[in-house]
Design an enzyme around this catalytic site. Structure first.
Site: not given
Length: 332
Positions: A60, A210, A213
């Site tokens: 990351y 999600g 989302f």
């Protein structure tokens, strides 16, 4: 300042974490520009309110995320259950170079993570992706040596198949499997979760919203910033977006009716699935952090659950969750 967030057990070796953790990836990579000062405030607030489970990985930000966490750990190490991962290899410019599960790489990656984090041990160390060229027994054997050396306390796998999990567990106890799991990604349920339950392995659910989302914050693909990787994700493509919004609408309807946020509904669903599941939603907002943390108090009734399952039966989620090259490394 704490919310008295309940604890959940991962594995059978005494690893206990807050029922909701914090995924830190988006603070350093993949979701567009981030502000370090804001991220540090979010990290410290998470600990203040009782979220003690922080999740990172060496890729990351090509090490930047671990260095970010190191700034918090410098004064708050004893308050944190620290998880990080190795195995995905990236060049200094971020280019992906493949997966490495060789014993030599396991040892080198762990030492590098310890240095970036500024700590003498990692509480939960995952293999980020399974290396198909190296038997899992060799990789986990090297990880087990890290436990013996005191550099790592507990071992985990990520996106591994049920067969791989069983083979790994014969070498050393596995505390947790980290995989994508949410209302719109339920691939674990057929074979992997039964294997985890059988072996007493916890499930750490990444992207439990999600990839944002399910919060309802995005209504069209153009809502994502130019540097946001979701612009190239099949599920967020122009042809799939509108269909997938059907699930989001049901989540939002339930949330409005009960006075919750859509994120709280999505996280509550996960928490209700099994007592060994720990979602790790990511955020760069203190407001969202606190809202997510309160999900443990949300209860969904049978009617609400049937609405969620009903729309998933009627309008299944469309589109793969990764591009083809990345999907090839899933369930390995």
């Amino acid at each position: 300042m704490g919310m008295h967030i309940p604890r959940r057990q991962l594995g059978q070796q005494g690893l206990e974490v807050s029922a909701i953790g914090l995924g830190c990836m988006g603070m350093s990579d993949f979701y567009g520009p981030a502000d370090e000062a804001t991220n540090l405030k979010v990290l410290n607030t998470a600990i203040d309110i009782g979220i003690n489970f922080l999740d990172s990985a060496d890729i990351y930000g090509v090490g930047a995320n671990e260095r970010l966490l190191g700034k918090v750990l410098k004064t708050r190490r004893d308050e944190v259950v620290l998880a990080t991962k190795f195995g995905n290899v990236r060049a200094a410019d971020g280019a992906f170079r493949g997966v490495d599960g060789s014993p030599e790489y396991v040892r080198a990656a762990c030492d590098a993570s310890l240095q970036r984090l500024g700590v003498d041990h990692i509480d939960l160390y995952y293999q980020h992706r399974v290396d198909p060229q190296v038997p899992i027994e060799e990789t986990v054997g090297a990880m087990a040596e890290l436990v013996k050396a005191g550099k790592v306390r507990h071992l985990g796998l990520s996106e591994a198949s049920a067969n791989t999990i069983r083979r790994a567990a014969k070498v050393h106890p596995i505390a947790a499997l980290q995989s994508e799991y949410s209302l719109w990604t339920r691939d674990l349920e057929a074979t992997i979760m039964p294997a985890c339950e059988e072996l007493g392995i916890g499930v750490v659910a990444y992207s439990p919203l999600g990839r944002g989302f399910l919060t309802g914050a995005f209504r069209k693909p153009e809502d994502f910033d130019a540097g946001d990787y979701r612009r190239n994700s099949p599920r967020f493509s122009e042809e799939n977006f509108a269909s997938n919004l059907q699930l989001v609408e049901i989540v939002a309807d339930i949330a409005r009716a009960e006075g919750y946020t859509p994120a709280q509904v999505a996280l509550a669903w996960l928490l209700d699935c099994a007592p060994y599941i720990v979602p790790i939603p990511g955020t760069r907002s203190i407001k969202r952090l606190k809202e997510n943390a309160l999900s443990f108090a949300v209860r969904l009734d049978d009617t609400q659950l049937e609405r969620l399952y009903g729309i998933l039966r009627e309008r299944p989620v469309v589109g793969e969750r990764y591009v083809a090259a990345s999907m090839a490394m899933i369930d390995a």
